[in-house]
Design an enzyme around this catalytic site. Structure first.
Site, PDB file in Angstrom:
ATOM      1  CD1 TRP A   1      -2.095  -2.252   1.997  1.00 35.42           C
ATOM      2  CD2 TRP A   1      -3.080  -1.442  -0.086  1.00 35.42           C
ATOM      3  NE1 TRP A   1      -3.174  -3.196   1.458  1.00 35.42           N
ATOM      4  CE2 TRP A   1      -3.591  -2.555   0.314  1.00 35.42           C
ATOM      5  CE3 TRP A   1      -3.163  -0.505  -1.192  1.00 35.42           C
ATOM      6  CZ2 TRP A   1      -4.802  -3.128  -0.631  1.00 35.42           C
ATOM      7  CZ3 TRP A   1      -4.223  -1.361  -1.839  1.00 35.42           C
ATOM      8  CH2 TRP A   1      -4.796  -2.328  -1.707  1.00 35.42           C
TER       9      TRP A   1
ATOM     10  CG  ASP B   1      -3.226   3.738   4.157  1.00 34.41           C
ATOM     11  OD1 ASP B   1      -4.123   3.542   5.031  1.00 34.41           O
ATOM     12  OD2 ASP B   1      -2.869   3.339   3.473  1.00 34.41           O
TER      13      ASP B   1
ATOM     14  CE  LYS C   1      -8.259  -3.618   4.009  1.00 34.97           C
ATOM     15  NZ  LYS C   1      -7.897  -2.589   3.248  1.00 34.97           N
TER      16      LYS C   1
HETATM   17  C1  LIG Z   1      -6.975  -2.249   2.292  1.00 40.40           C
HETATM   18  C2  LIG Z   1      -5.976  -1.047   2.012  1.00 40.40           C
HETATM   19  C3  LIG Z   1      -5.959   0.022   1.158  1.00 40.40           C
HETATM   20  C4  LIG Z   1      -6.799   0.047   0.065  1.00 40.40           C
HETATM   21  O1  LIG Z   1      -8.098   0.510   0.293  1.00 40.40           O
HETATM   22  P1  LIG Z   1      -9.137   0.705  -0.812  1.00 40.40           P
HETATM   23  O2  LIG Z   1     -10.324   1.293  -0.221  1.00 40.40           O
HETATM   24  O3  LIG Z   1      -9.550  -0.533  -1.542  1.00 40.40           O
HETATM   25  O4  LIG Z   1      -8.710   1.805  -2.007  1.00 40.40           O
HETATM   26  C5  LIG Z   1      -4.932   1.091   1.470  1.00 40.40           C
HETATM   27  N1  LIG Z   1      -4.370   1.017   2.577  1.00 40.40           N
HETATM   28  C6  LIG Z   1      -4.230  -0.221   3.319  1.00 40.40           C
HETATM   29  C7  LIG Z   1      -3.140  -0.040   4.409  1.00 40.40           C
HETATM   30  C8  LIG Z   1      -5.062  -1.025   3.366  1.00 40.40           C
HETATM   31  O5  LIG Z   1      -5.133  -1.925   4.298  1.00 40.40           O
END
Ligand SMILES: *Cc1c(COP(=O)(O)O)cnc(C)c1O
Length: 354
Positions: free
Chosen positions: A100, A167, A191
């Protein structure tokens, strides 16, 4: 009925009571009308949005500190680009700790030759780089708190001399941190918060408005702030369900309470991985994620037996990401300690059979 133990990495397990309430709102939210058939400008939904925004700040301890909470669309993946568009003028520093972050770097590189302050790429991202420097004259520093795919998690954050962007998609609301160290936090809902379709963005207002480029409205944090996160039609169901999950967490006692549960789950999971000779952890011990435990079977010949036992026990979503292989037990807030106990029992049963 087999009770499912949902270890899926995302979308993933949500509290049963939240799913119950969300499904009731689909049928009747406001005097016989469904949540998804009323105007987002009607008072009942405006109240939901306001409550969701204030709960997010309250849970993170960021009320009255100059932050705004937004519920945007486009997933965390759109934030990779949006962060750069809104904050990047000269140069930014990124810590590369997994797939990511790698993707975040790729997007920001559209605007600048991004500097990687540290990277664990050559080691297959099985650890978090430490002891890196963050240049003082850069626009911002970007990191990923939890690496969902590789199962590593940042335990310490630097005292960044420049705005720190993080993030937190896969560990938001899972542990206590001094969230005021961060200037911008983003997290896809699917998540630890709700269904896919919305992304929580927490931004300190005073870092905005400093770049010279023109920013398209939908990509401009200031536009979304000025419209109370209702510049265009928000994803009403995802926001409502996220609000319910945050309410559930608040009623439990907030992040502190869930952190204790998450620590118990992680301790149990990793002690089985370490003590059972049939399994091997993927990431280095000190950087292990409390959300996603990645591990492999030492003897591939046991795979078929183990997979059948997992299925029999009602365990779902344990396959590792295709780039790592093996297994990944995702233990988000709503996963119970009982589910981890079931998995650990299956693992030790395999040992007694082998
Ligand atoms: C799942 C995830 C993403 C991507 O998220 P989307 O909503 O599918 O764009 C980005 N960063 C992390 C750390 C993730 O676990």
């Amino acid at each position: 009925m087999i009770k499912k133990h949902n270890f899926s990495a995302g979308p993933c397990v949500l509290p049963k009571s939240v799913i119950q309430k969300a499904s009731e709102a689909l049928l009747d939210f406001d005097n016989g009308l469904s949540l998804i058939e009323i105007s987002h400008r009607s008072k009942p939904f405006v109240d939901v949005m306001e409550q969701a925004r204030s709960l997010a700040l309250e849970l993170l301890g960021l009320e009255g500190k100059g932050y705004k909470a937004l519920f945007l669309q486009g997933g965390a993946s759109s934030q990779f680009l949006m962060v750069a568009l809104n904050l990047l003028e000269k140069r930014a520093g990124y810590l590369n700790t997994g797939t990511w972050s790698d993707k975040a770097i790729k997007e920001a590189k559209i605007y600048d030759d991004i500097y990687e302050v540290g990277s664990s790429k050559t080691a297959g991202f099985n650890y978090i780089p430490k002891g890196y420097d963050i240049p003082e004259d850069y626009d911002y520093f970007h990191c990923t708190s939890n690496n969902t795919i590789f199962g590593t998690q940042m335990k310490n954050f630097p005292n960044s001399p420049i705005p720190m962007v993080c993030d937190m998609s896969s560990d938001i609301f899972s542990r206590t941190l001094d969230f005021s160290k961060f200037d911008l936090i983003y997290a896809g809902a699917q998540k630890n918060m709700g269904p896919a379709g919305t992304t929580l963005v927490i931004v300190k207002e005073d870092i905005l408005g400093k770049v010279s480029r023109k920013i398209p409205s939908m990509m401009d944090y200031k536009v979304h702030i000025s419209k109370g996160s209702m510049f265009n039609t928000p994803p009403v169901f995802a926001v409502y369900t996220s609000m319910l999950t945050m309410q559930w967490l608040k009623d439990l006692g907030g992040i502190k309470a869930i952190e204790e549960e998450n620590e118990k789950k992680a301790r149990l999971m990793y002690s089985e991985i370490d003590l059972n000779p049939l399994f091997k952890g993927y990431s280095v011990k000190e950087d292990r994620s409390h959300m996603n435990a990645t591990f492999t079977l030492e003897n591939e010949n046991l795979k078929e037996t183990f997979d059948a036992m997992i299925k029999e026990a009602g365990i779902n979503g344990l396959n590792g990401h295709r780039s790592v292989g093996g297994y990944r037990a995702s233990m988000y807030n709503a996963l119970t300690l009982d589910s981890v106990k079931v998995l650990v029992e299956v693992m030790s049963e395999l040992e007694s059979k082998a």
